[in-house]
Design a protein around this motif. Structure first.
Motif, short mmCIF file in Angstrom:
data_model
loop_
_atom_site.label_atom_id
_atom_site.label_comp_id
_atom_site.label_asym_id
_atom_site.label_seq_id
_atom_site.Cartn_x
_atom_site.Cartn_y
_atom_site.Cartn_z
N GLY A 124 35.56 48.42 55.50
CA GLY A 124 36.99 48.17 55.31
C GLY A 124 37.40 48.40 53.86
N GLY A 125 38.67 48.74 53.66
CA GLY A 125 39.17 48.96 52.30
C GLY A 125 39.23 47.65 51.53
N ARG A 126 39.04 47.71 50.22
CA ARG A 126 39.13 46.50 49.39
C ARG A 126 40.59 46.09 49.23
N GLY A 127 40.80 44.80 49.13
CA GLY A 127 42.15 44.29 48.90
C GLY A 127 42.61 44.62 47.48
N GLY A 128 43.94 44.81 47.30
CA GLY A 128 44.47 45.08 45.96
C GLY A 128 44.49 43.82 45.10
N LEU A 129 44.41 44.01 43.80
CA LEU A 129 44.41 42.87 42.89
C LEU A 129 45.85 42.37 42.69
N GLY A 130 45.97 41.04 42.67
CA GLY A 130 47.27 40.43 42.41
C GLY A 130 47.67 40.58 40.95
N ASN A 131 48.97 40.31 40.65
CA ASN A 131 49.48 40.58 39.30
C ASN A 131 48.88 39.69 38.21
N TRP A 132 48.32 38.53 38.59
CA TRP A 132 47.76 37.66 37.54
C TRP A 132 46.59 38.33 36.81
N HIS A 133 45.93 39.32 37.47
CA HIS A 133 44.82 40.04 36.82
C HIS A 133 45.31 40.87 35.64
N PHE A 134 46.59 41.23 35.66
CA PHE A 134 47.09 42.19 34.69
C PHE A 134 47.84 41.53 33.53
N LYS A 135 47.79 40.20 33.50
CA LYS A 135 48.45 39.48 32.39
C LYS A 135 47.65 39.72 31.10
N SER A 136 48.37 39.99 30.02
CA SER A 136 47.69 40.19 28.73
C SER A 136 48.59 39.66 27.63
N SER A 137 48.10 39.71 26.41
CA SER A 137 48.89 39.17 25.29
C SER A 137 50.16 40.00 25.09
N THR A 138 50.11 41.26 25.44
CA THR A 138 51.30 42.10 25.26
C THR A 138 52.16 42.15 26.52
N GLN A 139 51.57 41.75 27.67
CA GLN A 139 52.34 41.79 28.92
C GLN A 139 52.19 40.44 29.63
N GLN A 140 53.08 39.52 29.32
CA GLN A 140 52.96 38.15 29.82
C GLN A 140 53.34 38.03 31.30
N THR A 141 54.27 38.84 31.77
CA THR A 141 54.73 38.71 33.16
C THR A 141 54.72 40.06 33.89
N PRO A 142 53.48 40.57 34.17
CA PRO A 142 53.43 41.85 34.91
C PRO A 142 54.07 41.68 36.29
N ARG A 143 54.98 42.60 36.60
CA ARG A 143 55.67 42.52 37.89
C ARG A 143 55.13 43.55 38.88
N PHE A 144 53.87 43.87 38.71
CA PHE A 144 53.25 44.84 39.63
C PHE A 144 51.88 44.32 40.08
N ALA A 145 51.40 44.84 41.18
CA ALA A 145 50.07 44.49 41.70
C ALA A 145 49.49 45.75 42.35
N GLN A 146 48.19 45.70 42.61
CA GLN A 146 47.55 46.87 43.22
C GLN A 146 47.81 46.94 44.72
N PRO A 147 47.99 48.14 45.26
CA PRO A 147 47.99 48.27 46.72
C PRO A 147 46.55 48.13 47.23
N GLY A 148 46.39 47.84 48.49
CA GLY A 148 45.03 47.77 49.05
C GLY A 148 44.45 49.16 49.27
N GLU A 149 43.12 49.23 49.29
CA GLU A 149 42.45 50.51 49.57
C GLU A 149 42.64 50.88 51.03
N ALA A 150 42.70 52.18 51.28
CA ALA A 150 42.80 52.65 52.68
C ALA A 150 41.48 52.37 53.39
#
Length: 332
Positions: A124-150
């Motif tokens: 099965g395809g891996r699930g996409g990562l939620g937006n909390w993974h992409f939080k950084s010092s320069t990007q406090q509120t990422p409004r994007f997340a990964q789609p799931g793998e096919a």
């Protein structure tokens, strides 16, 4: 339904594993917080398609009419970093001795030989990562997340090679089915003409108290089977998995015993030379029609490089000695 249509040793199926769920791009909100940080959870994994060994199955019949196997998709992640639920796996139970191949390339993917053994056919395809993974010092509120793998879609061939301790090798009408019916509880179709056996029959042979071994009556070989003549290849495939090969030549053969044994051996060798490494035993069947004088004449002309025994399944002569020979070869 006849016995022949019950035994299925080849199926081609389309397998589609589940796609992974998308990650969530949720931002934390509650009564006290109107502009919280990212808390979108990961998507769930898509369902696998899995093969599992089950010794209760002896055929692939239950998969013959399931041409498309589809596993569930994973669900999307949600708030509070909650991971989405994984898609349900599709578990296909198969007999021991099942080989999985890529239908397009013919590549062998794996084989199932043990009870309870599981192997992933399509992941099965891996699930996409939620937006909390992409939080950084320069990007406090990422409004994007990964789609799931096919998921993966592929056509797969499942082939069954019968697993048995002893494989019976002989031309049609050599007495293989009769022997199996006498030494085990198997009830193969038996008649006095060639090609009665159209599918392998398995029987459990009891041996001296609590011991036992599995014997397979494999459909009769014909000359040219190794070149694919007749149904040759399909039958020879089953011999590959047997520990010991019992060559059976009837006493009333039109050729000499040695000549018939050599032809059988040649067919097996042409198909797969590794079969020559297995222990071989030769049984001269239907020997109740021979008197001692004839037996002694025939003994002088038997092949010298193989243990040989005269048996009669109908008269039940030589069967105990045959079992002793087979057991010694299996245990050896």
């Amino acid at each position: 339904m006849s016995q022949g249509s019950n035994f299925v040793d080849y199926v081609k199926i389309c397998c589609r594993s589940g796609k992974g769920g998308p990650g969530s791009a949720h931002l934390h909100r509650d009564k006290m917080t109107s502009t919280g940080g990212p808390d979108g959870g990961d998507g769930g994994r898509g369902g696998h398609i899995i093969l599992k060994g089950n010794p209760q199955f002896w055929t692939l019949l239950h998969l013959k009419y399931r041409k498309h196997i589809i596993a569930e998709d994973g669900l999307s992640g949600s708030s509070s970093t909650s991971t989405g639920k994984s898609g349900k796996d599709e578990v296909l139970e198969v007999p021991l001795g099942t080989i999985a191949k890529d239908a397009e390339t013919g590549e062998v993917l794996f084989e199932i030989t043990n009870e309870g053994e599981t192997k992933i056919l399509t992941a099965g395809g891996r699930g996409g990562l939620g937006n909390w993974h992409f939080k950084s010092s320069t990007q406090q509120t990422p409004r994007f997340a990964q789609p799931g793998e096919a998921g993966t879609e592929r056509w797969v061939v499942l082939e069954l090679k019968v697993l048995a301790d002893v494989g019976l090798v002989g031309f049609p009408n050599a007495g293989k089915s009769t022997l199996l019916s006498v030494v085990s509880a198997a009830k193969p179709e038996i008649a006095d003409y060639a090609f009665t056996t159209l599918v392998p029959n398995l029987g459990i042979v009891s041996y001296r108290g609590d011991k036992s071994f599995v014997m397979a009556d494999i459909p009769g070989i014909i000359e040219g089977a190794s070149k694919g003549k007749g149904l040759g290849y399909r039958f020879l495939r089953h011999i590959e998995r047997n520990s010991v090969l019992l060559f059976m030549v009837p006493a009333d053969t039109n050729r000499s015993i040695t000549e018939e044994y050599e032809i059988l051996k040649r067919e097996l060798k042409a198909y797969n030379s590794e079969l020559m490494q297995k222990p071989h035993i030769l049984a001269v069947t239907k020997s109740d029609m021979l008197d001692e004088e004839l037996k002694n004449e025939m003994k002088a002309d038997l092949p010298t490089n193989i243990p040989t025994i005269f048996i009669s399944s109908v008269a039940q002569k030589g069967l105990t000695e045959l079992k002793d020979l087979l057991w010694a070869a299996i245990a050896g």
